[in-house]
Design a protein around this motif. Sequence first.
Motif, PDB file in Angstrom:
ATOM      1  N   GLN A 103      20.345  14.489  81.119  1.00  0.00           N
ATOM      2  CA  GLN A 103      21.573  14.349  81.888  1.00  0.00           C
ATOM      3  C   GLN A 103      21.455  13.207  82.900  1.00  0.00           C
ATOM      4  OE1 GLN A 103      22.656  18.183  83.482  1.00  0.00           O
ATOM      5  NE2 GLN A 103      22.688  19.143  81.479  1.00  0.00           N
ATOM      6  N   LEU A 104      21.190  12.009  82.375  1.00  0.00           N
ATOM      7  CA  LEU A 104      21.045  10.823  83.212  1.00  0.00           C
ATOM      8  C   LEU A 104      22.425  10.228  83.488  1.00  0.00           C
ATOM      9  CD1 LEU A 104      18.015   9.377  81.239  1.00  0.00           C
ATOM     10  CD2 LEU A 104      17.916  10.659  83.388  1.00  0.00           C
ATOM     11  N   GLN A 105      22.504   8.931  83.653  1.00  0.00           N
ATOM     12  CA  GLN A 105      23.785   8.279  83.847  1.00  0.00           C
ATOM     13  C   GLN A 105      24.627   8.383  82.574  1.00  0.00           C
ATOM     14  OE1 GLN A 105      24.923   7.073  86.787  1.00  0.00           O
ATOM     15  NE2 GLN A 105      23.023   7.943  87.604  1.00  0.00           N
ATOM     16  N   PRO A 106      25.970   8.358  82.707  1.00  0.00           N
ATOM     17  CA  PRO A 106      26.844   8.555  81.539  1.00  0.00           C
ATOM     18  C   PRO A 106      26.527   7.639  80.353  1.00  0.00           C
ATOM     19  CG  PRO A 106      28.136   8.670  83.541  1.00  0.00           C
ATOM     20  CD  PRO A 106      26.745   8.288  83.962  1.00  0.00           C
ATOM     21  N   LYS A 107      26.236   6.350  80.603  1.00  0.00           N
ATOM     22  CA  LYS A 107      25.949   5.447  79.491  1.00  0.00           C
ATOM     23  C   LYS A 107      24.662   5.837  78.773  1.00  0.00           C
ATOM     24  CE  LYS A 107      28.364   1.375  81.279  1.00  0.00           C
ATOM     25  NZ  LYS A 107      28.229  -0.043  81.714  1.00  0.00           N
ATOM     26  N   GLN A 108      23.648   6.176  79.551  1.00  0.00           N
ATOM     27  CA  GLN A 108      22.384   6.607  78.957  1.00  0.00           C
ATOM     28  C   GLN A 108      22.561   7.925  78.209  1.00  0.00           C
ATOM     29  OE1 GLN A 108      20.315   6.563  82.761  1.00  0.00           O
ATOM     30  NE2 GLN A 108      19.018   4.889  82.054  1.00  0.00           N
ATOM     31  N   ASN A 109      23.366   8.807  78.802  1.00  0.00           N
ATOM     32  CA  ASN A 109      23.602  10.091  78.151  1.00  0.00           C
ATOM     33  C   ASN A 109      24.364   9.911  76.852  1.00  0.00           C
ATOM     34  OD1 ASN A 109      25.510  12.841  78.073  1.00  0.00           O
ATOM     35  ND2 ASN A 109      23.395  13.190  78.687  1.00  0.00           N
ATOM     36  N   PHE A 110      25.331   8.991  76.841  1.00  0.00           N
ATOM     37  CA  PHE A 110      26.079   8.710  75.611  1.00  0.00           C
ATOM     38  C   PHE A 110      25.145   8.183  74.527  1.00  0.00           C
ATOM     39  CE2 PHE A 110      28.303   5.784  72.804  1.00  0.00           C
ATOM     40  CZ  PHE A 110      29.341   6.572  72.344  1.00  0.00           C
ATOM     41  N   PHE A 111      24.234   7.290  74.900  1.00  0.00           N
ATOM     42  CA  PHE A 111      23.276   6.755  73.925  1.00  0.00           C
ATOM     43  C   PHE A 111      22.407   7.873  73.362  1.00  0.00           C
ATOM     44  CE2 PHE A 111      18.991   5.182  72.994  1.00  0.00           C
ATOM     45  CZ  PHE A 111      19.278   4.274  71.987  1.00  0.00           C
ATOM     46  N   GLY A 112      21.938   8.774  74.240  1.00  0.00           N
ATOM     47  CA  GLY A 112      21.126   9.895  73.776  1.00  0.00           C
ATOM     48  C   GLY A 112      21.909  10.806  72.849  1.00  0.00           C
ATOM     49  N   ALA A 154      31.674  13.164  68.840  1.00  0.00           N
ATOM     50  CA  ALA A 154      30.790  14.154  69.455  1.00  0.00           C
ATOM     51  C   ALA A 154      29.997  13.549  70.607  1.00  0.00           C
ATOM     52  CB  ALA A 154      29.849  14.739  68.403  1.00  0.00           C
ATOM     53  N   SER A 155      29.576  12.296  70.459  1.00  0.00           N
ATOM     54  CA  SER A 155      28.822  11.640  71.528  1.00  0.00           C
ATOM     55  C   SER A 155      29.686  11.455  72.769  1.00  0.00           C
ATOM     56  CB  SER A 155      28.297  10.283  71.050  1.00  0.00           C
ATOM     57  OG  SER A 155      27.497  10.425  69.903  1.00  0.00           O
ATOM     58  N   GLY A 156      30.932  11.048  72.567  1.00  0.00           N
ATOM     59  CA  GLY A 156      31.832  10.860  73.698  1.00  0.00           C
ATOM     60  C   GLY A 156      32.148  12.160  74.410  1.00  0.00           C
ATOM     61  N   VAL A 157      32.454  13.192  73.622  1.00  0.00           N
ATOM     62  CA  VAL A 157      32.774  14.494  74.228  1.00  0.00           C
ATOM     63  C   VAL A 157      31.547  15.074  74.926  1.00  0.00           C
ATOM     64  CG1 VAL A 157      33.465  16.867  73.736  1.00  0.00           C
ATOM     65  CG2 VAL A 157      34.623  14.966  72.596  1.00  0.00           C
ATOM     66  N   GLY A 158      30.375  14.906  74.326  1.00  0.00           N
ATOM     67  CA  GLY A 158      29.165  15.441  74.925  1.00  0.00           C
ATOM     68  C   GLY A 158      28.808  14.772  76.235  1.00  0.00           C
ATOM     69  N   ALA A 159      29.112  13.479  76.357  1.00  0.00           N
ATOM     70  CA  ALA A 159      28.790  12.746  77.589  1.00  0.00           C
ATOM     71  C   ALA A 159      29.889  12.847  78.639  1.00  0.00           C
ATOM     72  CB  ALA A 159      28.536  11.273  77.260  1.00  0.00           C
ATOM     73  N   PHE A 160      31.073  13.340  78.260  1.00  0.00           N
ATOM     74  CA  PHE A 160      32.205  13.354  79.183  1.00  0.00           C
ATOM     75  C   PHE A 160      31.980  14.208  80.429  1.00  0.00           C
ATOM     76  CE2 PHE A 160      36.281  15.077  80.674  1.00  0.00           C
ATOM     77  CZ  PHE A 160      36.912  13.885  81.023  1.00  0.00           C
ATOM     78  N   PRO A 161      31.405  15.415  80.334  1.00  0.00           N
ATOM     79  CA  PRO A 161      31.229  16.214  81.560  1.00  0.00           C
ATOM     80  C   PRO A 161      30.447  15.491  82.649  1.00  0.00           C
ATOM     81  CG  PRO A 161      30.880  17.582  79.648  1.00  0.00           C
ATOM     82  CD  PRO A 161      31.005  16.173  79.146  1.00  0.00           C
ATOM     83  N   LEU A 162      29.369  14.781  82.278  1.00  0.00           N
ATOM     84  CA  LEU A 162      28.596  14.048  83.276  1.00  0.00           C
ATOM     85  C   LEU A 162      29.383  12.865  83.821  1.00  0.00           C
ATOM     86  CD1 LEU A 162      24.968  14.038  81.834  1.00  0.00           C
ATOM     87  CD2 LEU A 162      25.924  15.459  83.645  1.00  0.00           C
ATOM     88  N   TYR A 163      30.137  12.198  82.932  1.00  0.00           N
ATOM     89  CA  TYR A 163      30.987  11.099  83.389  1.00  0.00           C
ATOM     90  C   TYR A 163      32.027  11.610  84.377  1.00  0.00           C
ATOM     91  CZ  TYR A 163      34.783   7.700  83.364  1.00  0.00           C
ATOM     92  OH  TYR A 163      35.776   6.833  83.752  1.00  0.00           O
ATOM     93  N   PHE A 164      32.635  12.752  84.066  1.00  0.00           N
ATOM     94  CA  PHE A 164      33.652  13.337  84.936  1.00  0.00           C
ATOM     95  C   PHE A 164      33.046  13.695  86.292  1.00  0.00           C
ATOM     96  CE2 PHE A 164      35.935  17.032  86.604  1.00  0.00           C
ATOM     97  CZ  PHE A 164      37.242  16.571  86.583  1.00  0.00           C
TER      98      PHE A 164
END
Length: 319
Positions: A103-112, A154-164
Amino acid sequence: MDANLRFWRAEGQSFFQRFLLWVDALDPLLLLKSSDEIRSSRQLLEESVKTPSEPIQNDQVRQAFLLSLSSAHPDTNQITPVLCRPPAFLPLSLPLVIFSSMQLQPKQNFFGQFAFHTYTTVFTLLNGNHTVKDEEYSVQEKQVFLGLGVITYASGVGAFPLYFMNRYTLTNPLAQLIIKKLLYAPLLGLLSAFTVAAVRSPEFENGIEVMDRNGKVVGVSKAAGEKAVRETALSRAALFGTTFFLPSLLMYFVERTKLAKTPRALASVRMLLITSVLTAMLPVSLSLYPQCGVIKRADLEAEILSSTEESELFYNRGI
């Protein structure tokens, strides 16, 4: 009936039997076997003809079955690529799960998330049913395009909570608890199930082969395809939902009790917990439903009912 499915019928009737078989079949050392050894094992199985419900007593034949289960696809009789064989799933998915859980920064989380869903989607695609056919388009091409779309979504939705949370600078402890601990894990579990359902959608749209108790194909059933995909999606949701949720829950108590005081120690404990839970849950999730699935005659289509008097028919569930 393929030798793999015949073995599952004979040896995998109960959850406990399937669990023990998967523990053996997930041995990473099986990945070191050559293609010639795998073909020799398959040839031995073809020569050692057994009835579908007869247990295997010979140890050499049993070892050949384990190698076949871990390396060959029951639909195509082809050797599965090494990186997408069941024994490779744990070593390859583990670092992706750990990175996604940081659960790092949104961009890193999206990549993961992207790397995680890419691997699990490719694994699902190669281990599903490959006998579905459609005259209007190539099933394989459709699955590839579906896979690319599903991975991105799925990657976008998965990273959205941290981005929000970062976008609106939510520092409230309750908000962070809900997003990081309570929402994140079930969301990734649901997304894992969604990727399975999407990439294998041709199976319930066009149907998969169903066989009688003697292994003879009696037809193609959409109902069996839907059941196979649903069971696989639920098992995948249980696998990753538990793997993301349970370590987070245990880490909450570790942090409260201050058993690990430094950030490095906390990170080591988290990695150990994720590794332990994923290792335990993989054979459990694969054992939830039989690999040689069973569907009742009453649940099948009319054209299949007219071609057989069997009360139960069998199909390949996939992984």
